[in-house]
Enzyme design. Structure first.
Site, PDB file in Angstrom:
ATOM      1  CE  LYS A 190      -8.612  20.518   2.167  1.00 34.64           C
ATOM      2  NZ  LYS A 190      -9.615  19.402   2.158  1.00 34.64           N
ATOM      3  N   GLY A 243      -9.556  20.456  -8.267  1.00 30.92           N
ATOM      4  CA  GLY A 243     -10.913  20.324  -7.731  1.00 30.92           C
ATOM      5  C   GLY A 243     -11.900  20.925  -8.709  1.00 30.92           C
ATOM      6  CD  GLU A 246     -19.702  25.469  -6.642  1.00 25.35           C
ATOM      7  OE1 GLU A 246     -19.756  24.289  -7.064  1.00 25.35           O
ATOM      8  OE2 GLU A 246     -20.403  25.880  -5.724  1.00 25.35           O
ATOM      9  CD  GLU A 265      -3.815  20.939 -13.494  1.00 21.17           C
ATOM     10  OE1 GLU A 265      -4.534  20.593 -14.443  1.00 21.17           O
ATOM     11  OE2 GLU A 265      -2.684  21.420 -13.640  1.00 21.17           O
ATOM     12  CB  CYS A 299     -11.009  15.981 -13.918  1.00 26.62           C
ATOM     13  SG  CYS A 299      -9.412  15.208 -14.146  1.00 26.62           S
ATOM     14  CD  GLU A 398     -16.504  17.961 -13.482  1.00 29.29           C
ATOM     15  OE1 GLU A 398     -16.510  18.868 -12.624  1.00 29.29           O
ATOM     16  OE2 GLU A 398     -15.480  17.389 -13.863  1.00 29.29           O
TER      17      GLU A 398
HETATM   18  P1  NAD Z   1     -13.986  20.358  -4.670  1.00 33.38           P
HETATM   19  O1  NAD Z   1     -13.584  21.538  -5.463  1.00 33.38           O
HETATM   20  O2  NAD Z   1     -15.233  20.390  -3.910  1.00 33.38           O
HETATM   21  O3  NAD Z   1     -12.835  20.017  -3.602  1.00 33.38           O
HETATM   22  C1  NAD Z   1     -11.498  19.819  -3.973  1.00 33.38           C
HETATM   23  C2  NAD Z   1     -10.606  20.130  -2.794  1.00 33.38           C
HETATM   24  O4  NAD Z   1     -10.737  21.502  -2.462  1.00 33.38           O
HETATM   25  C3  NAD Z   1     -10.957  19.362  -1.518  1.00 33.38           C
HETATM   26  O5  NAD Z   1      -9.769  19.039  -0.832  1.00 33.38           O
HETATM   27  C4  NAD Z   1     -11.770  20.377  -0.735  1.00 33.38           C
HETATM   28  O6  NAD Z   1     -11.739  20.165   0.652  1.00 33.38           O
HETATM   29  C5  NAD Z   1     -11.062  21.660  -1.097  1.00 33.38           C
HETATM   30  N1  NAD Z   1     -11.876  22.868  -0.953  1.00 33.38           N
HETATM   31  C6  NAD Z   1     -13.237  22.987  -1.003  1.00 33.38           C
HETATM   32  N2  NAD Z   1     -13.597  24.265  -0.795  1.00 33.38           N
HETATM   33  C7  NAD Z   1     -12.445  24.974  -0.625  1.00 33.38           C
HETATM   34  C8  NAD Z   1     -12.152  26.353  -0.380  1.00 33.38           C
HETATM   35  N3  NAD Z   1     -13.119  27.266  -0.273  1.00 33.38           N
HETATM   36  N4  NAD Z   1     -10.870  26.724  -0.279  1.00 33.38           N
HETATM   37  C9  NAD Z   1      -9.867  25.825  -0.408  1.00 33.38           C
HETATM   38  N5  NAD Z   1     -10.081  24.502  -0.611  1.00 33.38           N
HETATM   39  C10 NAD Z   1     -11.351  24.082  -0.728  1.00 33.38           C
HETATM   40  O7  NAD Z   1     -13.907  19.156  -5.689  1.00 33.38           O
HETATM   41  P2  NAD Z   1     -14.259  17.624  -5.413  1.00 33.38           P
HETATM   42  O8  NAD Z   1     -15.738  17.490  -5.401  1.00 33.38           O
HETATM   43  O9  NAD Z   1     -13.472  17.115  -4.250  1.00 33.38           O
HETATM   44  O10 NAD Z   1     -13.615  16.970  -6.716  1.00 33.38           O
HETATM   45  C11 NAD Z   1     -14.258  16.917  -7.903  1.00 33.38           C
HETATM   46  C12 NAD Z   1     -13.770  18.008  -8.838  1.00 33.38           C
HETATM   47  O11 NAD Z   1     -12.360  17.933  -9.056  1.00 33.38           O
HETATM   48  C13 NAD Z   1     -14.393  17.881 -10.194  1.00 33.38           C
HETATM   49  O12 NAD Z   1     -14.841  19.120 -10.659  1.00 33.38           O
HETATM   50  C14 NAD Z   1     -13.252  17.373 -11.071  1.00 33.38           C
HETATM   51  O13 NAD Z   1     -13.379  17.662 -12.421  1.00 33.38           O
HETATM   52  C15 NAD Z   1     -12.080  18.026 -10.448  1.00 33.38           C
HETATM   53  N6  NAD Z   1     -10.837  17.331 -10.808  1.00 33.38           N
HETATM   54  C16 NAD Z   1      -9.970  17.931 -11.693  1.00 33.38           C
HETATM   55  C17 NAD Z   1      -8.799  17.285 -12.074  1.00 33.38           C
HETATM   56  C18 NAD Z   1      -7.835  17.925 -13.045  1.00 33.38           C
HETATM   57  O14 NAD Z   1      -6.680  17.501 -13.088  1.00 33.38           O
HETATM   58  N7  NAD Z   1      -8.237  18.906 -13.808  1.00 33.38           N
HETATM   59  C19 NAD Z   1      -8.509  16.030 -11.549  1.00 33.38           C
HETATM   60  C20 NAD Z   1      -9.414  15.440 -10.663  1.00 33.38           C
HETATM   61  C21 NAD Z   1     -10.580  16.123 -10.293  1.00 33.38           C
END
Ligand code: NAD
Length: 497
Positions: A190, A243, A246, A265, A299, A398
């Site tokens: 997804k 992601g 939160e 992650e 991230c 962040e």
């Molecule tokens: P996000 O958490 O809003 O979304 C990430 C993914 O989760 C998207 O595909 C989104 O559609 C999905 N999602 C959102 N709500 C959901 C739910 N309730 N249930 C299941 N899936 C859901 O994050 P973002 O804004 O897309 O990305 C930025 C974040 O990702 C930052 O916090 C960043 O630090 C993190 N990140 C972490 C790494 C790592 O390897 N640790 C790498 C890249 C990004």
């Protein structure tokens, strides 16, 4: 060959855009008939109206993935042939690298040089690395008491749901699906709602490589609908999530109902620590790219720069010199170093943190402005604050944008204390010529990755993931991938029967 700098749109670039889910080896419209707009953040151009997935689409994908997992075409495929498929996919990605890099840039807003020279070569290498793992997954024989032979089998988990964010759409999809497939699982990917286009194209390339239908499925859509449905689905065995912290909490809660194996992650607020005995020019260069690479939408971005008090003035001057070179502009222009912020919502978020920094008393040294390029797009200039204190919002939360928070420290103990004073623990940087001190510090920092005299290095072979609220389990790496995407079966055989 693409000419950078020329006006490029989807139409003029002639690239393939897919706007439906890829399920069971075919393109499928959303069950609901709904779609959502996907735009180029640098221009506002509509790139596609993409199928908006919900529980019904996820259910179709889960059925296809389960059937493929049970089917002989995948289950009985030898590990050597699995490796071959992954290698073939790597070749296809390499052959289409220019097209994929352009699509990534048009969709995400990152500079084309990043997509082309960093992301795409990394994706190709990732598929090749995990092709190499596919036929090296071994169990053990265990010297148990009594007349028994005891051995372990490493078996795939089953159907793995991979949920990825928008900052490295293709790279993070590869980080997850390559090891999951290498271990013999089937996958439902997804992508983020902002950036689904390269994942959809990748699905098509995987089919061309010869993966049987249903082994890789891509369901586009929003987190609250498609993402939630994937996490809740009783026939999905594991969720590999990247992601925000939160949403990571929500995923963990939702997965509890079906007791799925979850790996998270998550976000970071990584300290980049500069000692007085560092090579100042190298530290300034590394700290600059550490925060501004990928528009700061990384991230592991080194968003908290901790500088030893005695060199703070010199270091900040060197950092500002480097920052002045971070040209904000058209992502297709080869001179651009900071492209477009992925969405209007993310831009607003970044700007609100900049305002927060100012109102809480940090000193804005440069940047902090919203700009447009050719009168449009979501751009913000490279921003540096100093006089930041550890409790300020911009030192704790962040931002996920090109905003550096510079703080000072007195000595090693103060550096460790300030570095660790956050809920996150994803990465850290240490700049010092005293390599013994750097190693000692590396052991004290609570982070999944520590870079010494460098920053933002990744390799398929090196595990990457978080301590504390930056998550658990690891992407990349060899054993960490096997641990994450297989389960262990212990088999007992009576030898006196
Ligand atoms: P996000 O958490 O809003 O979304 C990430 C993914 O989760 C998207 O595909 C989104 O559609 C999905 N999602 C959102 N709500 C959901 C739910 N309730 N249930 C299941 N899936 C859901 O994050 P973002 O804004 O897309 O990305 C930025 C974040 O990702 C930052 O916090 C960043 O630090 C993190 N990140 C972490 C790494 C790592 O390897 N640790 C790498 C890249 C990004």
């Amino acid at each position: 060959m693409l000419r950078t700098g020329a006006p490029v749109t989807v139409a003029t670039a002639g690239i393939r855009i897919h706007d439906q889910h890829w399920i069971g080896g075919e393109w499928q419209a959303a069950a609901s008939g709904e779609s959502f707009d996907v735009r180029n953040p640098a221009t506002g151009e509509l790139l596609a109206r993409v199928a908006s997935g919900d529980a019904a689409d996820v259910d179709r994908a889960a059925t296809a993935a389960r059937a493929a997992f049970r089917g002989e075409a995948w289950r009985k495929l030898s590990p050597h042939r699995r490796a071959e498929l992954l290698w073939r996919l790597a070749d296809l990605v390499e052959r289409h690298a220019e097209e994929l890099a352009l699509l990534e840039t048009l969709n995400n807003g990152k500079p084309l040089f990043e997509s082309r020279q960093v992301d795409l070569p990394g994706v190709v290498e990732n598929f090749r690395y995990y092709a190499g793992l596919a036929d090296k997954i071994e169990g053990a024989t265990i010297p148990v008491a009594g007349l028994f032979l005891n051995y372990t089998l490493r078996e795939p988990l089953g159907v793995v749901g991979c949920i990825v964010p928008w900052n490295f759409p293709l790279s993070l999809a590869a980080w997850k699906m390559a090891p999951a497939l290498a271990c013999g699982n089937t996958v439902i990917l997804k992508p983020a709602e902002q950036t689904p286009l390269t994942a959809l194209r990748l699905a098509e390339l995987a089919a061309e490589a010869g993966f049987p239908p249903g082994v890789l499925n891509v369901v586009a859509g929003f987190g609250e609908t498609a993402g939630t449905a994937l996490v809740r689905h009783p026939d999905v065995d594991a969720i590999s999530f990247t992601g925000s912290t939160e949403v990571g909490r929500i995923v963990m809660r939702e997965a509890a109902t079906t007791l799925k194996k979850v790996s998270l992650e998550l976000g970071g607020k990584s300290p980049n620590i500069v000692f007085a005995d560092a090579d100042l020019a190298a530290a300034a260069r590394g700290s600059c790219s550490g925060i501004f690479y990928g528009k700061g939408e990384v991230c592991a971005a080194g968003s908290r720069i901790l500088v030893e008090e005695s060199i703070a003035g010199d270091f900040v001057r060197a950092l500002l010199d480097r920052t002045a070179k971070m040209t904000v502009g058209d992502p297709l222009d080869p001179k651009t170093r900071i492209g477009a912020i992925v969405s209007e919502a993310q831009l607003e978020r970044v700007l609100s943190y900049i305002e927060r920094g100012k109102s809480e008393g940090a000193r804005l040294l440069c940047g902090g402005e919203r700009i447009t390029v050719n009168g449009r797009g979501n751009f913000v200039t490279a921003t540096v604050f100093d006089e930041v204190t550890p409790q300020m919002t911009i030192a704790q939360e962040e931002i996920f944008g090109p905003v550096a928070a510079v703080m000072t420290f007195r000595d090693v103990h103060d550096a460790i204390d300030k570095a660790n004073r956050t809920i996150y623990g994803l990465a850290a940087g240490i700049w010092s010529r005293d390599i013994g001190k750097a190693h000692r510090l590396a052991a004290e920092i609570q982070a999944g990755t520590v870079w010494i005299n460098t920053y933002q290095r990744y390799d398929s072979g090196s595990p990457f993931g978080g301590y504390k609220q930056s998550g658990f389990a690891r992407d990349l790496g060899f054993q960490s991938a096997i641990d994450k995407y297989t389960q262990v079966k212990s088999v007992w055989v009576a030898l006196d029967a």
